[in-house]
Design a protein around this motif. Structure first.
Motif, PDB file in Angstrom:
ATOM      1  N   PRO A   1      12.411  67.115  37.040  1.00  0.00           N
ATOM      2  CA  PRO A   1      12.981  65.763  37.057  1.00  0.00           C
ATOM      3  C   PRO A   1      11.988  64.747  36.501  1.00  0.00           C
ATOM      4  O   PRO A   1      10.776  64.889  36.677  1.00  0.00           O
ATOM      5  N   GLY A   2      12.514  63.732  35.808  1.00  0.00           N
ATOM      6  CA  GLY A   2      11.667  62.694  35.242  1.00  0.00           C
ATOM      7  C   GLY A   2      11.200  62.994  33.842  1.00  0.00           C
ATOM      8  O   GLY A   2      10.428  62.226  33.255  1.00  0.00           O
TER       9      GLY A   2
ATOM     10  N   LEU B   1      15.876  60.379  33.984  1.00  0.00           N
ATOM     11  CA  LEU B   1      16.337  59.415  34.979  1.00  0.00           C
ATOM     12  C   LEU B   1      16.344  59.989  36.399  1.00  0.00           C
ATOM     13  O   LEU B   1      16.581  59.252  37.350  1.00  0.00           O
ATOM     14  N   ASP B   2      16.087  61.271  36.532  1.00  0.00           N
ATOM     15  CA  ASP B   2      16.091  61.888  37.860  1.00  0.00           C
ATOM     16  C   ASP B   2      14.781  61.586  38.589  1.00  0.00           C
ATOM     17  O   ASP B   2      13.731  61.425  37.979  1.00  0.00           O
ATOM     18  N   THR B   3      14.864  61.519  39.905  1.00  0.00           N
ATOM     19  CA  THR B   3      13.698  61.211  40.730  1.00  0.00           C
ATOM     20  C   THR B   3      12.703  62.375  40.705  1.00  0.00           C
ATOM     21  O   THR B   3      13.088  63.516  40.977  1.00  0.00           O
TER      22      THR B   3
ATOM     23  N   LYS C   1      13.413  74.539  44.941  1.00  0.00           N
ATOM     24  CA  LYS C   1      14.535  74.132  44.086  1.00  0.00           C
ATOM     25  C   LYS C   1      14.446  74.738  42.688  1.00  0.00           C
ATOM     26  O   LYS C   1      15.473  74.974  42.040  1.00  0.00           O
TER      27      LYS C   1
ATOM     28  N   TYR D   1       9.818  65.108  41.693  1.00  0.00           N
ATOM     29  CA  TYR D   1       9.433  65.776  42.921  1.00  0.00           C
ATOM     30  C   TYR D   1       8.135  65.160  43.454  1.00  0.00           C
ATOM     31  O   TYR D   1       7.304  64.664  42.690  1.00  0.00           O
TER      32      TYR D   1
ATOM     33  N   GLU E   1      15.593  65.309  29.096  1.00  0.00           N
ATOM     34  CA  GLU E   1      16.965  64.981  29.456  1.00  0.00           C
ATOM     35  C   GLU E   1      17.150  64.711  30.947  1.00  0.00           C
ATOM     36  O   GLU E   1      18.200  64.215  31.372  1.00  0.00           O
ATOM     37  N   CYS E   2      16.135  65.031  31.757  1.00  0.00           N
ATOM     38  CA  CYS E   2      16.174  64.722  33.200  1.00  0.00           C
ATOM     39  C   CYS E   2      15.329  63.488  33.513  1.00  0.00           C
ATOM     40  O   CYS E   2      14.896  63.289  34.657  1.00  0.00           O
TER      41      CYS E   2
END
Length: 204
Positions: free
Chosen positions: A7-8, A14-16, A27, A18, A11-12
């Motif tokens: 994440p972050g 905008l994800d929060t 995960k 870890y 393409e990810c």
């Protein structure tokens, strides 16, 4: 080699991000298994923070009873039970960047652009905090073979620290060095890939 998307990033983006290595591994392990479906065997490779992430992912995969896990490659990292003496977490932006540059052995040009720096700094802080706060889930060794890699001129991770990974497995343990410093993987990518391929029986 198939990268695991954190994440972050890309393409990810905008994800929060870890904030905990063990939680992230829990995960990421299913994601790794989905990506490897049909491949027949799996090897994990991680550099620096990625090394301890790969170690915990390997532990998670072993706990799931996945027999296709064949090898773990850890790069540019002391053993998982060795914490970093100096910390960057909690420092102001300028001191943080100086300390991280010392840790990494280089400074990415993106952090000299004020706009990019504002976007990237929170992600970098999250990664550094996750690494510095990492506590292994267990002292139980893996059973999968482990290869520890480092740059021969790495001033951040000594040969002795690289050897600490020996206690991380009850299986075969090997070490190997490549020309370069901490970020040797950038300049020696093809050589690293060839070494990985030979170790898992897929020689180029």
């Amino acid at each position: 080699m198939i990268p695991l998307q954190l994440p972050g990033r890309e393409e990810c983006f905008l994800d929060t991000p870890y904030t905990d290595v063990v939680e992230a591994a829990g995960k990421l392990a299913p994601q790794a298994l989905r990506l490897a479906e049909g491949e027949g065997s799996v090897a994990l490779f991680g550099h620096s923070l990625g090394a301890v992430l790969a170690f915990e992912i390997a532990r998670e995969i072993e706990s799931l009873g996945f027999p296709e896990l064949q090898h773990l490659f850890v790069s540019g990292s002391p053993g998982p039970w060795t914490g970093r003496e100096q910390r960057a977490t909690g420092l102001d932006d300028e001191e943080f960047m100086v300390r991280v540059t010392e840790f990494a052995g280089y400074r990415h040009a993106a952090f000299d652009d004020p706009g990019l720096r504002e976007i990237l700094l929170p992600l970098l802080r999250a990664d550094v905090a996750m690494h510095e706060d990492y506590t292994p889930l267990s002292r139980e060794p893996l059973s999968v073979p482990v290869t520890a890699m480092r740059g021969a001129d790495d001033e951040l991770v000594s040969q002795e620290q690289s050897e600490q990974w020996r206690s991380a497995t009850s299986g075969t343990f090997t070490t190997t060095e490549f020309p370069g410093g901490h970020m040797y993987v950038v300049d020696s990518a093809e050589q690293v890939l060839r070494t990985v391929a030979r170790s898992i029986g897929n020689g180029w």
